[in-house]
Scaffold this motif. Structure first.
Motif, PDB file in Angstrom:
ATOM      1  N   THR A  43      62.472  23.994 -70.594  1.00 40.10           N
ATOM      2  CA  THR A  43      62.068  24.584 -71.862  1.00 40.10           C
ATOM      3  C   THR A  43      61.889  26.088 -71.696  1.00 40.10           C
ATOM      4  N   VAL A  96      61.804  28.087 -74.634  1.00 39.20           N
ATOM      5  CA  VAL A  96      61.092  28.476 -75.841  1.00 39.20           C
ATOM      6  C   VAL A  96      60.152  27.333 -76.208  1.00 39.20           C
ATOM      7  N   PHE A 117      57.127  26.080 -78.954  1.00 39.31           N
ATOM      8  CA  PHE A 117      56.421  26.295 -80.206  1.00 39.31           C
ATOM      9  C   PHE A 117      55.276  25.300 -80.286  1.00 39.31           C
ATOM     10  N   ASP A 139      57.318  24.779 -86.741  1.00 41.80           N
ATOM     11  CA  ASP A 139      58.155  25.687 -85.948  1.00 41.80           C
ATOM     12  C   ASP A 139      59.166  24.915 -85.104  1.00 41.80           C
ATOM     13  N   ARG A 140      58.741  23.805 -84.518  1.00 43.19           N
ATOM     14  CA  ARG A 140      59.652  22.988 -83.712  1.00 43.19           C
ATOM     15  C   ARG A 140      60.768  22.409 -84.562  1.00 43.19           C
ATOM     16  N   TYR A 189      63.208  25.181 -85.298  1.00 37.42           N
ATOM     17  CA  TYR A 189      64.019  25.455 -84.110  1.00 37.42           C
ATOM     18  C   TYR A 189      65.101  24.388 -83.936  1.00 37.42           C
ATOM     19  N   GLY A 219      67.842  24.940 -86.476  1.00 35.09           N
ATOM     20  CA  GLY A 219      68.673  26.074 -86.064  1.00 35.09           C
ATOM     21  C   GLY A 219      69.617  25.726 -84.929  1.00 35.09           C
ATOM     22  N   LEU A 220      69.138  24.983 -83.930  1.00 33.01           N
ATOM     23  CA  LEU A 220      70.003  24.561 -82.828  1.00 33.01           C
ATOM     24  C   LEU A 220      71.104  23.625 -83.315  1.00 33.01           C
TER      25      LEU A 220
END
Length: 117
Positions: free
Chosen positions: A56, A58, A60, A65-66, A69, A72-73
């Motif tokens: 890991t 990054v 959160f 937030d997770r 993320y 986005g990934l």
């Protein structure tokens, strides 16, 4: 690993990745050279700073937030396929783009983690 060993190994890995992309996916040397440079950079940070790519990088604390993320990934992983389909590109070209994108992501994660050490 010392700079004396990590830099030549990283260059060799980058050239191998670029050569494989040039041989099997792309017909031109210029994008394959870009792939080689990205993978050489990522390999350098991986070897020189003893970082884990699958660890890991990054973290959160908030669930929201997770989830952001993760979304986005997912977008990063699916977008090259969507753009390839949209543009009508041949499969090897799309796969070459995906190889480049994964290397770019690895480079950015590893170089950021190395900068914070």
């Amino acid at each position: 690993m010392s700079l004396d060993r990590s830099l030549p190994l990283a260059v060799a890995f980058g050239l191998l990745a670029g050569g494989l992309v040039r041989e099997f996916l792309l017909t031109h040397w210029f994008p394959a050279l870009g792939v080689a440079a990205v993978y050489a950079g990522a390999a350098y940070f991986y070897l020189a700073f003893d970082l884990s790519l699958l660890g890991t990088q990054v973290e959160f604390t908030s669930r929201r937030d997770r989830v952001g993320y993760a979304v986005g990934l997912f977008g990063l992983s699916v977008s090259p396929l969507a753009f390839g389909e949209y543009a009508g590109l041949s499969e090897p070209t799309v796969f070459g783009l995906i190889v480049w994108l994964m290397g770019a992501i690895a480079f950015l994660l590893l170089s950021t983690a190395a900068a914070h050490e």
